[in-house]
Design a protein around this motif. Structure first.
Motif, PDB file in Angstrom:
ATOM      1  N   ALA A   1      53.959 -32.355  74.023  1.00 19.28           N
ATOM      2  CA  ALA A   1      54.469 -31.471  72.977  1.00 19.28           C
ATOM      3  C   ALA A   1      55.874 -31.901  72.587  1.00 19.28           C
ATOM      4  N   GLU A   2      56.042 -32.225  71.328  1.00 20.67           N
ATOM      5  CA  GLU A   2      57.356 -32.573  70.806  1.00 20.67           C
ATOM      6  C   GLU A   2      57.971 -31.310  70.223  1.00 20.67           C
ATOM      7  N   THR A   3      59.135 -30.933  70.749  1.00 13.67           N
ATOM      8  CA  THR A   3      59.787 -29.708  70.304  1.00 13.67           C
ATOM      9  C   THR A   3      61.135 -30.025  69.684  1.00 13.67           C
ATOM     10  N   SER A   4      61.774 -29.009  69.158  1.00 16.06           N
ATOM     11  CA  SER A   4      63.101 -29.194  68.551  1.00 16.06           C
ATOM     12  C   SER A   4      64.165 -29.471  69.600  1.00 16.06           C
ATOM     13  N   GLU A   5      63.836 -29.305  70.899  1.00 17.45           N
ATOM     14  CA  GLU A   5      64.815 -29.544  71.958  1.00 17.45           C
ATOM     15  C   GLU A   5      64.479 -30.750  72.816  1.00 17.45           C
ATOM     16  N   ASN A   6      63.212 -30.890  73.180  1.00 15.41           N
ATOM     17  CA  ASN A   6      62.853 -31.968  74.091  1.00 15.41           C
ATOM     18  C   ASN A   6      61.355 -32.232  74.010  1.00 15.41           C
ATOM     19  N   VAL A   7      60.860 -33.040  74.922  1.00 14.97           N
ATOM     20  CA  VAL A   7      59.425 -33.306  75.027  1.00 14.97           C
ATOM     21  C   VAL A   7      58.909 -32.618  76.283  1.00 14.97           C
ATOM     22  N   ILE A   8      57.789 -31.918  76.137  1.00 17.29           N
ATOM     23  CA  ILE A   8      57.176 -31.225  77.269  1.00 17.29           C
ATOM     24  C   ILE A   8      55.756 -31.721  77.438  1.00 17.29           C
ATOM     25  N   GLU A   9      55.413 -32.098  78.658  1.00 13.14           N
ATOM     26  CA  GLU A   9      54.034 -32.452  78.972  1.00 13.14           C
ATOM     27  C   GLU A   9      53.393 -31.292  79.716  1.00 13.14           C
ATOM     28  N   ALA A  10      52.192 -30.916  79.282  1.00 10.38           N
ATOM     29  CA  ALA A  10      51.506 -29.767  79.871  1.00 10.38           C
ATOM     30  C   ALA A  10      50.034 -30.095  80.054  1.00 10.38           C
ATOM     31  N   ASN A  11      49.457 -29.544  81.106  1.00  7.43           N
ATOM     32  CA  ASN A  11      48.023 -29.736  81.322  1.00  7.43           C
ATOM     33  C   ASN A  11      47.189 -28.924  80.337  1.00  7.43           C
ATOM     34  N   TYR A  12      47.741 -27.775  79.914  1.00  5.48           N
ATOM     35  CA  TYR A  12      47.034 -26.891  78.998  1.00  5.48           C
ATOM     36  C   TYR A  12      48.024 -26.339  77.972  1.00  5.48           C
ATOM     37  N   VAL A  13      47.528 -26.060  76.773  1.00  2.70           N
ATOM     38  CA  VAL A  13      48.358 -25.504  75.701  1.00  2.70           C
ATOM     39  C   VAL A  13      47.649 -24.290  75.113  1.00  2.70           C
ATOM     40  N   ILE A  14      48.364 -23.170  75.021  1.00  2.00           N
ATOM     41  CA  ILE A  14      47.844 -21.965  74.376  1.00  2.00           C
ATOM     42  C   ILE A  14      48.581 -21.764  73.059  1.00  2.00           C
ATOM     43  N   ALA A  15      47.858 -21.821  71.957  1.00  2.45           N
ATOM     44  CA  ALA A  15      48.433 -21.543  70.644  1.00  2.45           C
ATOM     45  C   ALA A  15      48.380 -20.041  70.420  1.00  2.45           C
ATOM     46  N   ALA A  16      49.498 -19.370  70.650  1.00  2.00           N
ATOM     47  CA  ALA A  16      49.578 -17.914  70.548  1.00  2.00           C
ATOM     48  C   ALA A  16      50.361 -17.496  69.321  1.00  2.00           C
ATOM     49  N   THR A  17      50.229 -18.267  68.257  1.00  2.00           N
ATOM     50  CA  THR A  17      50.967 -17.994  67.028  1.00  2.00           C
ATOM     51  C   THR A  17      50.219 -17.033  66.112  1.00  2.00           C
ATOM     52  N   GLY A  18      48.960 -16.707  66.449  1.00  2.00           N
ATOM     53  CA  GLY A  18      48.193 -15.766  65.646  1.00  2.00           C
ATOM     54  C   GLY A  18      47.744 -16.360  64.330  1.00  2.00           C
ATOM     55  N   ALA A  19      47.058 -15.523  63.548  1.00  5.49           N
ATOM     56  CA  ALA A  19      46.492 -16.007  62.280  1.00  5.49           C
ATOM     57  C   ALA A  19      47.326 -15.605  61.074  1.00  5.49           C
ATOM     58  N   PHE A  20      48.331 -14.730  61.268  1.00  4.61           N
ATOM     59  CA  PHE A  20      49.103 -14.205  60.134  1.00  4.61           C
ATOM     60  C   PHE A  20      50.421 -14.964  60.033  1.00  4.61           C
ATOM     61  N   GLN A  21      50.344 -16.199  59.585  1.00  6.84           N
ATOM     62  CA  GLN A  21      51.504 -17.074  59.603  1.00  6.84           C
ATOM     63  C   GLN A  21      52.079 -17.348  58.224  1.00  6.84           C
ATOM     64  N   ILE A  22      51.237 -17.717  57.283  1.00  7.50           N
ATOM     65  CA  ILE A  22      51.714 -18.151  55.967  1.00  7.50           C
ATOM     66  C   ILE A  22      51.267 -17.145  54.907  1.00  7.50           C
ATOM     67  N   PRO A  23      52.192 -16.435  54.258  1.00  5.25           N
ATOM     68  CA  PRO A  23      51.802 -15.474  53.217  1.00  5.25           C
ATOM     69  C   PRO A  23      51.039 -16.158  52.083  1.00  5.25           C
ATOM     70  N   VAL A  24      49.961 -15.529  51.660  1.00  5.52           N
ATOM     71  CA  VAL A  24      49.120 -16.091  50.600  1.00  5.52           C
ATOM     72  C   VAL A  24      49.380 -15.348  49.290  1.00  5.52           C
ATOM     73  N   ILE A  25      49.817 -16.078  48.273  1.00  3.37           N
ATOM     74  CA  ILE A  25      49.940 -15.543  46.917  1.00  3.37           C
ATOM     75  C   ILE A  25      49.044 -16.391  46.022  1.00  3.37           C
TER      76      ILE A  25
ATOM     77  N   LYS B   1      40.102 -21.217  86.215  1.00  3.52           N
ATOM     78  CA  LYS B   1      38.820 -21.814  86.614  1.00  3.52           C
ATOM     79  C   LYS B   1      38.841 -23.329  86.414  1.00  3.52           C
ATOM     80  N   GLN B   2      39.360 -23.772  85.275  1.00  8.09           N
ATOM     81  CA  GLN B   2      39.409 -25.213  85.004  1.00  8.09           C
ATOM     82  C   GLN B   2      40.354 -25.926  85.967  1.00  8.09           C
ATOM     83  N   ARG B   3      41.438 -25.266  86.306  1.00  2.00           N
ATOM     84  CA  ARG B   3      42.363 -25.856  87.284  1.00  2.00           C
ATOM     85  C   ARG B   3      41.666 -26.054  88.626  1.00  2.00           C
ATOM     86  N   GLY B   4      40.785 -25.128  88.980  1.00  2.00           N
ATOM     87  CA  GLY B   4      40.038 -25.264  90.226  1.00  2.00           C
ATOM     88  C   GLY B   4      39.130 -26.472  90.222  1.00  2.00           C
TER      89      GLY B   4
END
Length: 424
Positions: A117-141, A406-409
């Motif tokens: 994961a490339e972020t505005s601060e550093n690089v993070i390596e992760a075994n799993y990533v949860i996208a918890a940004t939801g579906a209401f992100q970009i206003p639609v006009i 479970k997957q980690r197991g």
């Protein structure tokens, strides 16, 4: 050389979904980091109108582990208090949240499990990533009405209060919870208001002494699974003024002009579909059917709940229903502002393409992505009707965290060393 940080799970977003994920990951003993590009629960603070309250009572619209401290169980909590609740909850569970950090890109590591994961601060390596940004992100006009100097167009997420709008009449397009509440507030402020009403479900705010969220619970409607098109159903409900049933006829009799779905624009004129009466009557049918189911539940279970005949009463059809307006000259009727309560789209372009479908939407089952190791949280109808609600996302987060555990197991399993059998 840029320093690389490592964690087991990277959670992107610190709204209700990200905080719920953190709680369940911690309960499973799984190390994680939560990154939030703004503040905790930012959308409740800066992307909602001033007078907004939660659409459900405080006893229901919360996480199981903590009540609202300054609101009664039947209160509809103000938006700033909802945001404060999540800040307090995050502190209570000691969620490892870092604010002001944006995740710009996530890619799969080469030749080994996990993601970069490339972020505005550093690089993070992760075994799993949860996208918890939801579906209401970009206003639609919708690209329908061109920008002009005489007409202000804003999305409902930008609207704050009536005084912030230019003088003149207002057209609100979209009659879900946001659109109808904004239109009602503008009407109460003395504005001339037009409301474009599409298909919708219209539940009662309360019936026989119980809030509609209770009825949806006991009737198992919160646990309904998605059916084609159901995830796009608009629900007209409000917690304003202590909670009340949305009644489009009442709004029209108070002076609001109702219109059908907004269709076309040409030379300063908007046209509207002929579906206004059908949309309102279909909403009425939804309400009446829900009341019928509630009555049957009361009778079947022998509950002593008071009769409520007033909930079934319908006002007379206003003139805008019996003689609908199909075309409107905006300048002629003095409309200076259009508020588009037309929903949101999502942006997951920062995730690996394998996690998305051909329309760049999450490709998943119950939040488990088609790309192993990627997860989603906060999606409407992610597992059931209640998924995008505060309490619903908490239960979805538990499923996702348990799946990761479970997957980690499986990944931790090693084949025992071969022991050669020696004959005596």
């Amino acid at each position: 050389m840029q320093k690389i940080e490592r964690t087991d799970v990277l959670v992107v977003g610190a709204g209700q979904a990200g905080i719920a994920a953190s709680e369940h990951l911690s309960a499973n003993g799984i190390g994680h980091i939560v990154l939030e590009r703004n503040r905790i629960a930012e959308r409740w603070r800066s992307e909602r109108w001033d007078s907004l309250v939660a659409n459900g009572p405080a006893w229901h619209d919360r996480f199981p582990g903590m009540e609202f401290q300054n609101d009664g169980p039947d209160d509809f909590v103000a938006k700033e208090s909802v945001a404060d609740y999540f800040v307090d909850y995050a502190n209570r569970i000691k969620a490892p949240i870092r604010t002001g950090v944006e995740v710009r890109n996530v890619s799969r590591l080469d030749g080994c499990p996990g993601f970069r994961a490339e972020t505005s601060e550093n690089v993070i390596e992760a075994n799993y990533v949860i996208a918890a940004t939801g579906a209401f992100q970009i206003p639609v006009i919708p690209a329908l009405v061109p920008e002009t100097a005489t007409l202000t167009q804003i999305h409902s997420s930008v609207y704050r209060n009536p005084a912030a709008l230019p003088a003149g009449a207002v057209l609100v397009v979209g009659a879900g919870s946001s659109g109808v509440q904004i239109a009602d507030e503008l009407l109460e402020a003395g504005r001339n208001v037009y409301l474009s009403v599409g298909p919708h479900d219209r539940p009662p705010r309360a019936y026989r002494g119980r809030d509609f969220v209770w009825w949806l619970g006991v009737l198992n409607k919160w646990d309904m699974e998605a059916t084609p098109g159901a995830e796009h159903t608009t629900i007209a409900v409000s917690g304003a003024r202590g909670g009340e049933t949305i009644d489009f006829r009442r709004l029209a009799h108070k002076g609001m002009t109702l219109l059908g779905r907004t269709e076309t624009y040409l030379d300063g004129k908007l046209t509207f579909a002929t579906d206004l009466t059908r949309n309102i009557r279909n909403g009425d049918a939804y309400l009446q059917n829900l009341l019928d189911e509630a009555d049957a539940f009361v009778a079947r279970n022998g509950l002593e709940l008071p009769e409520d005949p007033e909930a079934r009463r319908l006002l007379s059809d206003p003139a805008c229903m019996t003689d609908p307006i199909l075309s409107l000259d905006l300048a002629e009727v003095g409309i200076t502002t259009i508020i588009w309560a037309t929903g949101f789209s999502s942006d997951y372009s920062w995730l690996p393409s394998e996690a998305l479908d051909d329309n760049n939407r999450p490709k998943h089952q119950r939040g488990v992505s088609a790309e192993p190791g990627i997860y989603f949280l906060g999606l409407p109808w992610q597992t059931r009707r209640g998924s995008s609600f505060i309490w619903g996302v908490w239960f979805d987060a538990r499923y996702v965290a348990d799946h990761i555990a479970k997957q980690r197991g499986y990944m931790a399993y090693t084949v025992p060393a071969f022991q050669e059998t020696i004959d005596a």
